[in-house]
Design an enzyme around this catalytic site. Structure first.
Site, PDB file in Angstrom:
ATOM      1  CB  THR A   1      69.491  18.317  16.487  1.00  0.00           C
ATOM      2  OG1 THR A   1      69.078  19.585  15.480  1.00  0.00           O
ATOM      3  CG2 THR A   1      69.273  17.196  15.861  1.00  0.00           C
TER       4      THR A   1
ATOM      5  N   GLY B   1      70.261  22.793  18.883  1.00  0.00           N
ATOM      6  CA  GLY B   1      70.217  24.372  18.355  1.00  0.00           C
ATOM      7  C   GLY B   1      69.036  24.586  17.450  1.00  0.00           C
ATOM      8  CB  CYS B   2      67.472  22.361  14.695  1.00  0.00           C
ATOM      9  SG  CYS B   2      68.992  22.076  13.839  1.00  0.00           S
ATOM     10  CB  THR B   3      64.395  21.789  18.829  1.00  0.00           C
ATOM     11  OG1 THR B   3      64.540  20.703  17.864  1.00  0.00           O
ATOM     12  CG2 THR B   3      62.974  21.730  19.542  1.00  0.00           C
TER      13      THR B   3
ATOM     14  CG  LEU C   1      60.994  25.631  13.480  1.00  0.00           C
ATOM     15  CD1 LEU C   1      60.756  26.027  11.967  1.00  0.00           C
ATOM     16  CD2 LEU C   1      60.805  24.124  13.584  1.00  0.00           C
TER      17      LEU C   1
END
Length: 159
Positions: free
Chosen positions: A46, A48-50, A54
């Site tokens: 997703t 924001g996560c990518t 992370l």
């Protein structure tokens, strides 16, 4: 009720990708007798996560470990296949990618959220915690939509 500073990580199993496919890993094996930074994301791949969450831990992994951290782990309500593929795509070799496919761990720590409005079902809130010998010593839960208090740089300030 959500897990709090001073609480123990629940004893249960998560999934990691092994040589022959998904394997169980006990939370006791991850946390007991160790200092661990655990961060959770709503979903692998997703935005924001990518783009933000992370990568911050990937870039800062050596600095975090230099502060006495044994393990940096990422958990999401995704299966081990997805977590493994996401980790590889992000060069997250220093991050233990944990699959919580059914959301059992997320529910046990009380940090689930309803993302069904986005077609994602029950997911994890975004958070980060520092765990020492199985007990939470710092917990940072993000307000909806943010990647700030649980970012690698903020966790570094707490180590």
């Amino acid at each position: 009720m959500a897990i709090q500073v001073g609480d123990a990580i629940p004893e249960m199993k998560l999934k990691v990708m092994g040589e022959k496919g998904p394997e169980d890993i006990a939370t006791g094996d991850i946390f007991n007798g160790k200092k661990v930074v655990l961060f959770a994301v709503p979903g692998a791949f997703t935005p924001g996560c990518t783009v933000t969450h992370l990568p911050g831990y990937v870039v800062n992994a050596d600095t975090i470990k230099a502060k006495g951290v044994d393990t940096i782990a990422c958990v999401s309500v995704n299966d081990a296949f997805v977590m493994d593929a996401w980790g590889k795509s992000q060069n997250a070799d220093e991050i233990l990618m944990l699959g919580d496919g059914n959301g059992d761990f997320t529910k046990a720590v009380g940090l689930e959220m309803d993302a069904s409005g986005f077609g994602m079902g029950t997911r994890s809130q975004r958070y980060a915690m520092i765990v020492e010998n199985g007990k939470v010593t710092h917990l940072a839960v993000e307000p909806a939509g943010g990647v700030d208090v649980s970012a690698a740089e903020k966790i570094l300030e707490q180590l």
